[in-house]
Design an enzyme around this catalytic site. Structure first.
Site, PDB file in Angstrom:
ATOM      1  CG  HIS A   1      -1.747  -1.252   1.369  1.00  8.54           C
ATOM      2  ND1 HIS A   1      -2.391  -1.606   2.520  1.00  8.54           N
ATOM      3  CD2 HIS A   1      -2.039  -2.231   0.467  1.00  8.54           C
ATOM      4  CE1 HIS A   1      -3.042  -2.754   2.337  1.00  8.54           C
ATOM      5  NE2 HIS A   1      -2.833  -3.153   1.096  1.00  8.54           N
TER       6      HIS A   1
HETATM    7  C1  LIG Z   1       0.268  -9.409  -2.334  1.00  7.22           C
HETATM    8  C2  LIG Z   1      -0.628  -8.203  -2.369  1.00  7.22           C
HETATM    9  C3  LIG Z   1      -1.801  -8.181  -1.607  1.00  7.22           C
HETATM   10  C4  LIG Z   1      -2.637  -7.065  -1.645  1.00  7.22           C
HETATM   11  N1  LIG Z   1      -3.808  -7.101  -0.937  1.00  7.22           N
HETATM   12  C5  LIG Z   1      -4.632  -6.043  -0.960  1.00  7.22           C
HETATM   13  C6  LIG Z   1      -5.887  -6.085  -0.279  1.00  7.22           C
HETATM   14  O1  LIG Z   1      -6.280  -7.091   0.299  1.00  7.22           O
HETATM   15  N2  LIG Z   1      -6.670  -4.971  -0.303  1.00  7.22           N
HETATM   16  C7  LIG Z   1      -6.290  -3.839  -0.953  1.00  7.22           C
HETATM   17  O2  LIG Z   1      -7.032  -2.848  -0.916  1.00  7.22           O
HETATM   18  N3  LIG Z   1      -5.132  -3.790  -1.636  1.00  7.22           N
HETATM   19  C8  LIG Z   1      -4.298  -4.872  -1.674  1.00  7.22           C
HETATM   20  N4  LIG Z   1      -3.139  -4.832  -2.399  1.00  7.22           N
HETATM   21  C9  LIG Z   1      -2.860  -3.630  -3.198  1.00  7.22           C
HETATM   22  C10 LIG Z   1      -3.598  -3.700  -4.527  1.00  7.22           C
HETATM   23  O3  LIG Z   1      -3.194  -4.831  -5.237  1.00  7.22           O
HETATM   24  C11 LIG Z   1      -3.310  -2.426  -5.326  1.00  7.22           C
HETATM   25  O4  LIG Z   1      -3.821  -1.306  -4.595  1.00  7.22           O
HETATM   26  C12 LIG Z   1      -3.994  -2.402  -6.677  1.00  7.22           C
HETATM   27  O5  LIG Z   1      -3.817  -3.615  -7.356  1.00  7.22           O
HETATM   28  C13 LIG Z   1      -3.432  -1.235  -7.489  1.00  7.22           C
HETATM   29  O6  LIG Z   1      -3.990  -1.243  -8.772  1.00  7.22           O
HETATM   30  P1  LIG Z   1      -3.344  -0.335  -9.909  1.00  7.22           P
HETATM   31  O7  LIG Z   1      -4.014  -0.703 -11.172  1.00  7.22           O
HETATM   32  O8  LIG Z   1      -3.391   1.094  -9.499  1.00  7.22           O
HETATM   33  O9  LIG Z   1      -1.798  -0.754  -9.948  1.00  7.22           O
HETATM   34  P2  LIG Z   1      -1.144  -2.168 -10.320  1.00  7.22           P
HETATM   35  O10 LIG Z   1      -2.040  -3.276  -9.998  1.00  7.22           O
HETATM   36  O11 LIG Z   1       0.208  -2.165  -9.717  1.00  7.22           O
HETATM   37  O12 LIG Z   1      -1.033  -2.117 -11.905  1.00  7.22           O
HETATM   38  C14 LIG Z   1      -0.100  -1.324 -12.530  1.00  7.22           C
HETATM   39  C15 LIG Z   1       0.369  -2.023 -13.791  1.00  7.22           C
HETATM   40  O13 LIG Z   1       1.234  -1.132 -14.468  1.00  7.22           O
HETATM   41  C16 LIG Z   1       2.286  -1.867 -15.038  1.00  7.22           C
HETATM   42  N5  LIG Z   1       3.419  -0.961 -15.248  1.00  7.22           N
HETATM   43  C17 LIG Z   1       4.189  -0.357 -14.315  1.00  7.22           C
HETATM   44  N6  LIG Z   1       5.147   0.375 -14.911  1.00  7.22           N
HETATM   45  C18 LIG Z   1       4.965   0.244 -16.242  1.00  7.22           C
HETATM   46  C19 LIG Z   1       5.653   0.755 -17.366  1.00  7.22           C
HETATM   47  N7  LIG Z   1       6.705   1.539 -17.232  1.00  7.22           N
HETATM   48  N8  LIG Z   1       5.218   0.404 -18.608  1.00  7.22           N
HETATM   49  C20 LIG Z   1       4.119  -0.403 -18.756  1.00  7.22           C
HETATM   50  N9  LIG Z   1       3.453  -0.928 -17.712  1.00  7.22           N
HETATM   51  C21 LIG Z   1       3.870  -0.596 -16.477  1.00  7.22           C
HETATM   52  C22 LIG Z   1       2.574  -2.947 -14.019  1.00  7.22           C
HETATM   53  O14 LIG Z   1       3.259  -4.043 -14.600  1.00  7.22           O
HETATM   54  C23 LIG Z   1       1.186  -3.281 -13.516  1.00  7.22           C
HETATM   55  O15 LIG Z   1       0.610  -4.355 -14.211  1.00  7.22           O
HETATM   56  C24 LIG Z   1      -2.285  -5.940  -2.413  1.00  7.22           C
HETATM   57  C25 LIG Z   1      -1.124  -5.962  -3.178  1.00  7.22           C
HETATM   58  C26 LIG Z   1      -0.300  -7.086  -3.166  1.00  7.22           C
HETATM   59  C27 LIG Z   1       0.918  -7.109  -4.016  1.00  7.22           C
END
Ligand SMILES: Cc1cc2nc3c(=O)[nH]c(=O)nc-3n(C[C@H](O)[C@H](O)[C@H](O)COP(=O)(O)OP(=O)(O)OC[C@H]3O[C@@H](n4cnc5c(N)ncnc54)[C@H](O)[C@@H]3O)c2cc1C
Ligand code: SF4
Length: 587
Positions: free
Chosen positions: A516
């Site tokens: 987080h």
């Molecule tokens: C093990 C684990 C458990 C979790 N459990 C919880 C939970 O229970 N509850 C909760 O609220 N949150 C939890 N989280 C956090 C939650 O997963 C994230 O808040 C959420 O997935 C974020 O979504 P997002 O799309 O903003 O980012 P992300 O899911 O990180 O997606 C971003 C994407 O961008 C891609 N990317 C990054 N840089 C580049 C680049 N330069 N070029 C192209 N692509 C790129 C990455 O590869 C990734 O696929 C957890 C996280 C983990 C790792």
């Protein structure tokens, strides 16, 4: 040589929760969208099939579905007078990589933030006066209130089929739900999961102490559910392999199960995996990002994708890094306090204690979300007078998993190996669970992100540098809220308690704490102190929108993804109802 491609309506950088929700909303409205994801293709039917999806060694221990640090990592230091070093194995947090991002491997705990979290500065000053906010804490309100975001929280909950029990339905407080939550207009789409034994014990103890326990709102769905996109989730099997794994029975809502099956079939959407974005091409005079440059990691070829709208959905670290590498906005300077890109980098203040019980716990029957919680010591739900900190923690109990390689709790004083250790492991495996106080983390002027002057990624580009440490506020918050967790633990009449682990000393990036990570491109109402406006539109480039936890001004105690999903729908609405009709600054 860089190949310039044909212009599309929108490019989404990163295809996790933020990117897939935004892409879905835009394509539904008829826009042609390209999704650029640095990681590989990941489909539930092939990638999360049994038995390999529950391979604890590959995924739980060796972090098979997490960013490979030999491709890109971050450097870390605690203060500006230290030299940052690269993190060579992720530990404290696990950045996502691959289609679905961290949403593939998340645990599924799906909270909304509270009205206090949306207005932390105003409400703190109203109750205690401005003097309680430390000089070095740039505490801000969110750019929108809880009530404004409420319908968007609901949309995300419906997408995920969240299982839970309402505690404040249209103003009516409901015992058994979280009575401290903001007013919700509708109940959760699914009933709560079956409660764990640890959760039952926590509930009884918390009630004995006059507290208000409630079940975890969870995207591990309790019953088979078809979401508004038409994607169907199966009922959770309580296999205990949510966090760090893809779900083998499609019971955990993830981008891969809840939205991508529909998005990938949409002819308006084109996904490019292994597409590593390295720069946004910024026309400062025209206030536009004209194209996105990326490397196809398979061929090594470089491409430029022009687009009418560009959305950074690449999580806190890459969102900030790409802004800095593209020269958009002013980098934050911790000495002068000027600039905004990189500021207010926050984390989570986690503390815990192990409980050893006389009762059997059955920790192998687990989900991410069948736990019990109290919010009595969260946010501003209690009197902080004289405590020396603001905010608080979510206190909860319940084995989130009893996976046998990692989960071997033994009482303090047990030898670390040999016969005595084996006997203690056998004795306590089924009689132990951990209790947590997961605290909010407020911004500090010394905690920020910038580009590392020395270390580079596989493409030769500067790594992102984290300068972060816990502060007096965090230590006091941790000690107080962990003390409350221990009171609940003692009321369970346990066989014994482990050594309490409050947050102490410097941030250690080795043991897992939480993924987080927030801030770096925060929202606000002033272009000098924030990076995006309340529509999550860049103050510097009108066609650039930034989604994800990087826009939080500080990190509340509840997990972030409910808000991340809500903000994605919020930004999509601003783009579709206002920006596409009249491209230009929305605020
Ligand atoms: C093990 C684990 C458990 C979790 N459990 C919880 C939970 O229970 N509850 C909760 O609220 N949150 C939890 N989280 C956090 C939650 O997963 C994230 O808040 C959420 O997935 C974020 O979504 P997002 O799309 O903003 O980012 P992300 O899911 O990180 O997606 C971003 C994407 O961008 C891609 N990317 C990054 N840089 C580049 C680049 N330069 N070029 C192209 N692509 C790129 C990455 O590869 C990734 O696929 C957890 C996280 C983990 C790792
Ligand atoms: S516990 Fe439930 S949601 Fe989690 S991986 Fe197993 S079946 Fe899926």
């Amino acid at each position: 040589m860089v190949t310039r491609l044909k212009e599309v309506d929108a490019v989404v950088i990163g295809v996790g929760w933020s990117g897939s929700i935004l892409a879905r909303e835009l394509t539904k409205a008829g826009l042609k969208v390209v999704g650029l994801e640095r990681g590989a293709m990941r489909l539930p039917e092939t990638d999360f099939a049994l038995p390999h999806s529950r391979d604890e060694l590959s995924n739980g221990v060796r972090l098979g579905l997490v960013l490979d640090p030999s491709i890109e990592t971050y450097t870390m230091r605690h203060a500006t007078d230290e030299t940052a070093l690269p993190i060579r194995r992720f530990g404290a947090f696990l950045p996502g990589m691959g289609l679905g991002g961290a949403g593939t491997i998340w645990n599924g705990l799906t909270w909304r933030f509270t009205p206090f979290d949306h207005a932390a500065r105003t409400r703190t000053i109203e109750r205690y006066g401005a003097g309680v906010i430390p000089e070095d804490m740039p505490l801000s309100d969110w750019a929108m209130s809880y009530d404004e975001l409420e319908p968007f929280y609901e949309r995300f909950e419906k997408l995920c089929g969240v299982s839970g029990r309402a505690g404040n339905l249209r103003g009516r407080k409901i015992d058994g739900g979280n009575i401290f939550e903001g007013t919700r207009q509708s109940d959760y789409p699914n009933p709560p999961l079956v409660q764990s034994q640890a959760g039952h014990m926590f509930e009884t103890a918390a009630r004995k102490l006059g507290l208000h326990p409630y079940p975890t709102p969870s995207s591990n769905v309790s019953t088979a559910y078809t979401n508004p996109e038409g994607a169907t989730l199966g009922a959770c099997q309580y296999c205990g392999h949510c966090d760090r794994f893809g779900c083998a029975v499609n019971a955990k809502a993830s981008p891969n199960s809840a939205i991508l099956p529909v998005l990938l079939r949409d002819p308006n959407f084109e996904l490019r995996t292994d597409a590593y974005v390295t720069r946004l091409i910024y026309d400062k005079a025209g206030r536009k990002v004209t194209a996105v440059r990326y490397i196809d990691r398979k061929s090594g070829e470089e491409y430029e994708q022009p687009a009418g709208i560009v959305a950074l959905c690449s999580y806190t670290f890459s969102n900030t890094r790409l802004m800095l590498m593209s020269g958009i906005g002013t980098p934050y300077d911790p000495h002068s306090g000027t600039g905004s890109v990189g500021k207010n980098f926050c984390y989570q203040v986690t503390s815990q204690v192990q409980v050893f019980t006389k009762e059997e716990i059955n920790p192998f029957m687990a989900t991410g979300g069948h736990a019990m919680n109290v919010d009595d010591f969260n946010g501003d739900n209690f009197d902080h007078t004289g405590l020396g900190f603001i905010g608080g923690a979510l206190i909860f109990a319940g084995p989130t998993h009893g996976r046998p390689i990692v989960n071997r709790p033994v009482p303090p004083g047990t030898p670390r190996w040999g016969r005595a250790w084996k006997e203690a492991t056998a004795k306590w495996y089924n009689h132990s669970f951990s209790m947590h106080a997961s605290g909010g983390n407020f911004a500090n002027r010394g905690n920020y992100l910038d580009l590392d002057p020395t270390y580079r990624d596989e493409a030769g580009l500067p790594l992102l540098r984290m300068t972060f440490n816990f502060r007096e506020q965090d230590y006091k918050l941790s000690a107080y809220t962990l003390g409350k967790a221990i009171e609940i633990a003692k009321a369970m009449n346990p066989a014994l308690l482990g050594t309490p682990m409050p947050r102490k000393g410097n941030l250690n990036v080795v043991p897992y704490q939480s993924t987080h990570n927030t801030g770096g491109t925060i929202m606000g109402d002033d272009p000098h102190t924030s990076v995006v406006n309340r529509d999550l539109q860049s103050w510097e480039a009108d066609n650039l929108f930034i989604l994800g936890a990087s826009v939080f001004p500080q990190n509340p105690a509840h997990p972030p993804t409910g808000a991340v999903g809500a903000l994605s729908y919020w930004a999509a609405q601003a783009i579709l109802t206002r920006y596409v009709k009249s491209p230009g600054p929305l605020n």
